[in-house]
Scaffold this active site. Structure first.
Site, short mmCIF file in Angstrom:
data_model
loop_
_atom_site.label_atom_id
_atom_site.label_comp_id
_atom_site.label_asym_id
_atom_site.label_seq_id
_atom_site.Cartn_x
_atom_site.Cartn_y
_atom_site.Cartn_z
N HIS A 113 -44.83 -25.91 85.01
CA HIS A 113 -45.44 -25.29 86.21
C HIS A 113 -45.22 -26.14 87.45
CE1 HIS A 113 -47.23 -22.20 83.71
NE2 HIS A 113 -47.84 -23.10 82.99
N ALA A 121 -50.05 -10.20 80.28
CA ALA A 121 -51.42 -10.63 80.54
C ALA A 121 -52.29 -9.47 81.01
CB ALA A 121 -51.44 -11.76 81.57
N LEU A 138 -47.39 -12.93 88.59
CA LEU A 138 -46.63 -14.15 88.33
C LEU A 138 -45.14 -13.89 88.51
CD1 LEU A 138 -46.76 -17.11 87.15
CD2 LEU A 138 -46.31 -16.06 84.93
N SER A 163 -49.28 -0.79 92.35
CA SER A 163 -49.92 -1.95 92.97
C SER A 163 -49.39 -2.12 94.39
CB SER A 163 -49.64 -3.21 92.15
OG SER A 163 -50.31 -4.32 92.73
N ASP A 180 -52.13 -21.75 87.65
CA ASP A 180 -51.28 -22.91 87.40
C ASP A 180 -49.93 -22.80 88.11
OD1 ASP A 180 -50.38 -20.92 85.73
OD2 ASP A 180 -50.79 -22.00 83.88
N ALA A 234 -56.93 -23.59 84.87
CA ALA A 234 -55.48 -23.53 84.68
C ALA A 234 -55.05 -23.57 83.22
CB ALA A 234 -54.81 -24.67 85.44
N ALA A 252 -52.83 -16.71 87.23
CA ALA A 252 -51.63 -17.42 87.69
C ALA A 252 -51.97 -18.69 88.48
CB ALA A 252 -50.76 -16.50 88.53
N ARG A 266 -55.50 -27.58 72.53
CA ARG A 266 -54.27 -27.18 71.86
C ARG A 266 -53.44 -28.42 71.52
NH1 ARG A 266 -52.11 -22.93 76.21
NH2 ARG A 266 -53.19 -24.43 77.55
N GLU A 294 -42.35 -22.01 80.40
CA GLU A 294 -42.62 -20.81 81.18
C GLU A 294 -41.39 -20.20 81.83
OE1 GLU A 294 -43.13 -24.21 84.12
OE2 GLU A 294 -43.63 -23.84 82.00
N SER A 333 -49.91 -15.66 77.55
CA SER A 333 -50.31 -14.57 78.44
C SER A 333 -51.21 -13.59 77.69
CB SER A 333 -49.07 -13.85 78.98
OG SER A 333 -48.31 -14.70 79.80
N MET A 338 -56.64 -21.72 80.49
CA MET A 338 -57.56 -20.78 79.86
C MET A 338 -57.41 -20.73 78.34
SD MET A 338 -57.46 -17.62 82.57
CE MET A 338 -58.43 -16.54 81.52
N TYR A 365 -45.03 -26.83 78.84
CA TYR A 365 -45.24 -26.11 80.09
C TYR A 365 -45.20 -27.13 81.21
CZ TYR A 365 -46.87 -21.92 77.61
OH TYR A 365 -46.94 -20.80 76.81
N LYS A 391 -49.45 -28.78 77.75
CA LYS A 391 -49.63 -28.72 79.19
C LYS A 391 -48.79 -29.76 79.91
CE LYS A 391 -51.71 -26.42 81.32
NZ LYS A 391 -51.18 -25.15 81.93
#
Length: 385
Positions: free
Chosen positions: A95, A184, A254, A234, A284, A314, A282, A15, A117, A132, A316, A93, A74
């Site tokens: 993280h 996601a 996340l 869940s 990352d 991390a 998740a 990217r 994020e 996502s 994808m 991003y 990234k």
């Protein structure tokens, strides 16, 4: 403002932070954009396209980083820390909740870090959502791929096969267990249903459960492919109920900006079928699966624990850069324009940008990151002029 666009260096990260169209928009707003040579080649953009958009091409990463603002995809890797400098505006991003070395480097060099994020708008995450969607859809495809026997899987085709004759027996369908019904998780479920698999989707939010149970797109896929969709709350009880039958487990849990909670415990994974696949979207942010203890790469994406393949890449969306770059930059460009015009003080008039501030002038301004890393938190508003 002078803006740098470096080439991404993370493993198989193709990217790029700005498309030529986005560069043209920034240039038309009075900015100068400097692009590292071949920065966009992995996403299908040549240097000539950037030149036509008004950018200047530079031969080295060091030259591109030596600008007022840097736009990436990234988080910077350790080899890029040497480019940090006081006052640099980094838009990417980050993280940070599971990355103490990067956090310390940003603080020590007094970099202003704006993280895609953590930017929020009307209870959504506009810069996280596009990736996502990509990650969710790719997760279902990856799961199908790693169920192949020569990749260590149990050899099951997710949708099985039949000849549409109700009098004849059919082969079994796979079961995809998806944890989290957000962007996601929904896209993972949608794609898995399209592959013909049965899907169990577990979600914590009662209102979201109601919406998912009557979703017309998922209902339509179920009718076409004759597969089952189960939507339930869940919790540990329901995860344990379904996990032993699952051929694929996709966890999408996340908490924006914070370290992901460990929702899938080791005994749960031990209960899975041999040859099943676990994917943690998740990762990352530290990952939500207890048995995933390391990040993997596109070159070597899986490892086996308790007879189950674990996928922990991390980045994808980096494997589908033509789609991913376009989707991401469509969301980031308007904020890049605002930051280029007014710098970090754009956050005074734009709450979404304010929410994205993670570091300013050596201070950590993201409370979830501070809590995760046990560092001192400073309110960003106190640092803005």
């Amino acid at each position: 403002m002078k803006i740098g666009l470096p080439k991404e260096i993370k493993n198989n990260e193709n990217r790029v932070g700005l498309t030529p169209k986005a560069v043209e928009t920034l240039v038309n707003n009075g900015n100068e954009v400097f692009v590292e040579t071949n920065a966009g080649i992995g996403s299908g953009f040549s240097d000539d396209e950037y030149i036509k958009a008004g950018a200047k091409i530079l031969p080295s990463a060091a030259q591109v980083w030596d600008n007022e603002m840097v736009v990436k995809v990234k988080e910077p890797l350790e080899s890029e820390y040497k480019y940090f400098k006081p006052g640099l505006l980094l838009f990417t991003y980050l993280h940070l909740a599971d990355n103490l070395p990067l956090t310390k480097a940003l603080l020590e060099k007094k970099v202003t870090g704006i993280a895609y994020e953590t930017m929020s708008k009307d209870h959504t995450l506009p810069l996280l959502a596009p990736m996502s969607r990509v990650a969710g859809r790719r997760a279902a495809i990856i799961a199908a791929t790693f169920l192949e026997s020569h990749r260590g899987g149990n050899g099951l085709l997710p949708g099985g096969v039949d000849d549409n004759d109700p009098k004849k027996p059919t082969t079994e369908k796979g079961l995809f267990l998806i944890i989290g019904g957000g962007v996601a998780g929904y896209n993972a479920a949608y794609t898995a249903m399209g592959l013909g698999a049965n899907v169990t989707l577990l979600e914590r939010n009662p209102e979201r459960i109601k919406v998912l149970k009557v979703d017309k797109r998922l209902e339509a896929l179920s009718a076409v492919f004759n597969n089952k969709l189960v939507v339930e709350e869940s919790n540990d009880t329901n995860i344990n109920k379904w996990i032993s039958s699952a051929d694929a487990l996709i966890s999408t849990v996340l908490i924006p900006g914070a370290k992901a909670p460990k929702v899938i415990k080791t005994p749960m994974v031990q209960n899975m079928k041999q040859g099943a696949i676990v994917i943690d979207i998740a990762i990352d942010q530290g990952g939500s699966v207890e048995t995933i203890t390391k990040i993997t790469t596109h070159d070597d994406p899986t490892y086996n624990v308790h007879g189950v393949s674990h996928y922990a890449v991390a980045n994808m969306p980096g494997a589908t850069p033509r789609t991913s770059t376009a989707a991401l930059v469509n969301a980031t460009t308007e904020y890049a324009v605002k930051l280029a015009k007014n710098g970090i003080n754009s956050a005074l008039s734009d709450k979404t940008i304010f929410e994205g501030i993670n570091t300013i002038d050596g201070k950590l301004t993201s409370k979830p990151v501070a809590e995760a890393l046990k560092l001192q938190f400073t309110d960003a508003m106190s640092l803005l002029k």
